[in-house]
Scaffold this active site. Structure first.
Site, mmCIF file in Angstrom:
data_model
loop_
_atom_site.group_PDB
_atom_site.id
_atom_site.type_symbol
_atom_site.label_atom_id
_atom_site.label_comp_id
_atom_site.label_asym_id
_atom_site.label_seq_id
_atom_site.Cartn_x
_atom_site.Cartn_y
_atom_site.Cartn_z
ATOM 1 N N CYS A 17 -43.237 -40.078 -10.632
ATOM 2 C CA CYS A 17 -43.427 -38.726 -11.143
ATOM 3 C C CYS A 17 -44.914 -38.390 -11.050
ATOM 4 C CB CYS A 17 -42.956 -38.630 -12.587
ATOM 5 S SG CYS A 17 -43.915 -39.667 -13.729
ATOM 6 N N HIS A 79 -49.228 -43.955 -20.950
ATOM 7 C CA HIS A 79 -48.411 -43.748 -22.142
ATOM 8 C C HIS A 79 -49.178 -43.141 -23.297
ATOM 9 C CE1 HIS A 79 -46.860 -47.281 -19.857
ATOM 10 N NE2 HIS A 79 -45.814 -46.495 -19.837
ATOM 11 N N HIS A 129 -42.606 -48.922 -28.624
ATOM 12 C CA HIS A 129 -43.012 -48.391 -27.322
ATOM 13 C C HIS A 129 -44.422 -47.823 -27.440
ATOM 14 C CE1 HIS A 129 -43.098 -45.867 -23.709
ATOM 15 N NE2 HIS A 129 -42.095 -46.608 -23.261
ATOM 16 N N GLU A 131 -45.922 -45.363 -26.055
ATOM 17 C CA GLU A 131 -46.027 -43.914 -26.218
ATOM 18 C C GLU A 131 -45.776 -43.509 -27.665
ATOM 19 O OE1 GLU A 131 -43.775 -39.805 -24.972
ATOM 20 O OE2 GLU A 131 -43.627 -41.491 -23.567
ATOM 21 N N CYS A 200 -39.742 -35.282 -20.579
ATOM 22 C CA CYS A 200 -40.473 -34.795 -19.405
ATOM 23 C C CYS A 200 -39.521 -34.362 -18.290
ATOM 24 C CB CYS A 200 -41.470 -35.838 -18.919
ATOM 25 S SG CYS A 200 -40.838 -37.037 -17.759
ATOM 26 N N SER A 228 -39.420 -50.568 -18.794
ATOM 27 C CA SER A 228 -39.511 -49.148 -18.467
ATOM 28 C C SER A 228 -38.389 -48.393 -19.172
ATOM 29 C CB SER A 228 -39.407 -48.935 -16.948
ATOM 30 O OG SER A 228 -39.206 -47.575 -16.639
ATOM 31 N N SER A 229 -38.747 -47.602 -20.165
ATOM 32 C CA SER A 229 -37.744 -46.880 -20.938
ATOM 33 C C SER A 229 -36.924 -45.943 -20.060
ATOM 34 C CB SER A 229 -38.425 -46.074 -22.054
ATOM 35 O OG SER A 229 -37.492 -45.297 -22.760
ATOM 36 N N ASN A 230 -37.588 -45.163 -19.198
ATOM 37 C CA ASN A 230 -36.837 -44.189 -18.404
ATOM 38 C C ASN A 230 -35.925 -44.872 -17.388
ATOM 39 O OD1 ASN A 230 -37.977 -43.626 -15.394
ATOM 40 N ND2 ASN A 230 -39.648 -44.319 -16.712
ATOM 41 N N SER A 273 -41.706 -44.801 -12.569
ATOM 42 C CA SER A 273 -42.907 -45.602 -12.307
ATOM 43 C C SER A 273 -42.722 -46.548 -11.118
ATOM 44 C CB SER A 273 -43.281 -46.409 -13.557
ATOM 45 O OG SER A 273 -42.175 -47.143 -14.038
#
Length: 318
Positions: A17, A79, A129, A131, A200, A228-230, A273
């Site tokens: 992204c 983050h 996390h 973030e 996002c 990686s959360s996403n 990522s």
């Protein structure tokens, strides 16, 4: 195409992204301008390959700013960081470079503003996390973490005249987040929405693409790291929307051939990522096993770009 032909449905958009692209380029430009070593607090982005590649170029990853020699260059990860982290870096006279994703920074600013205006903030996100730690650190006395739908019942009994607003981690599942928010509103009918969607655009777009693919896929392979959360959310979305099976892998070598037994259609995507080279290796792996037909499924076209930190932008010459 024969009904028996093996095929791949390749999600688009996928991979990097704009925030990740900016963060990785920030570190690369810092290396070019200042030379190694460049220090980075935590992982610049949550991807094993990216971190190992940058480490080989002279980047040193640390957990906290007090591990960095005084006066050295320190990059804050995509983050985001709390004010306490910035204060620690300043106390050591570190030359800091902020690679925080602008969309994460937006949520930080919202937290500061709502704290100033007398709100309690219900922060939907995963405990631990980076973030969430950064956003929560902007207003720690009034921020209450909502890690999952069960944790709604554990929140304090806010009065009707207490101002409440919810914010969220940017990389969550859209469906799961809204389920939590609906539960919050059942308990606190006066809860206000944030001024804009915190999840996002890239997270939503990647989830949208895999929703399109999942009903037709016997197996979905998501390229991404376990932290990686996403990326992890993409696996969950694939299963929620009809994929028979789904797995998260860093590299093609982690694919278990047993997953392919009886599989005619494989969906492939990657977290925000993940560099494209890792997706290509997965496609090569599948091609070697008869999945030679690749159909790219495009649900939207992304055009977002973020400028580099000011000190690393190319100089303007007249």
């Amino acid at each position: 195409m024969s009904i028996d032909e093996k095929k791949v449905l390749l999600a688009s958009p996928r991979g990097y992204c704009a925030g990740v692209d900016r963060a990785v380029e920030t570190v690369e430009k810092a290396l070019e301008k200042y030379g190694a070593p460049i220090y980075v607090r935590k992982e610049i982005v949550h991807n094993k390959y990216v971190v190992e590649t940058l480490a080989a170029k002279g980047v040193i990853f640390v957990d906290e700013a007090d591990e960095v020699p005084e006066g050295a260059h320190l990059v804050f990860s995509a983050h985001g960081v709390s004010p306490a982290v910035r204060d620690l870096a300043d106390s050591r006279n570190l030359l800091t470079i902020d690679a925080s994703c602008p969309l994460v920074t937006k949520v930080h600013r919202e937290a500061v503003r709502f704290d100033r205006d007398g709100y309690h903030i219900l922060l939907v996100g995963h405990e631990g996390h980076e973030e969430v730690e950064g956003t929560g650190g902007e207003a720690p006395e009034v921020t209450h973490l909502v890690d999952n739908i069960d944790s709604v019942a554990q929140l304090p009994d806010f009065l009707d005249d207490e101002k409440l607003v919810w914010l969220s981690q940017t990389t969550l599942s859209v469906d799961e987040t809204m389920a939590i928010v609906n539960k919050l509103k059942q308990r606190f009918p006066h809860l206000q929405d944030p001024p804009s969607d915190d999840i996002c655009y890239a997270t939503q777009n990647r989830q949208g693409a895999i929703r399109e693919i999942a009903p037709n896929a016997d197996l979905v392979i998501v390229v991404g790291s376990q932290n990686s959360s996403n990326s992890k959310r993409l696996v969950e979305v694939a299963l929620d929307y009809g994929a028979r099976d789904a797995h998260l892998v860093d590299y093609a070598t982690q694919i278990d051939e047993a997953w392919l037994a009886g599989v005619k259609c494989v969906g492939v995507t990657s977290g925000a990522s993940v560099p494209e080279i890792l997706v290509r290796e997965v496609l090569d792996y599948l091609d070697d096993r008869g999945y030679s037909s690749v159909e790219e499924v495009t649900t939207t076209v992304e055009t977002v770009n973020f400028a580099l930190p000011r000190d690393l932008r190319p100089s303007r010459r007249r």
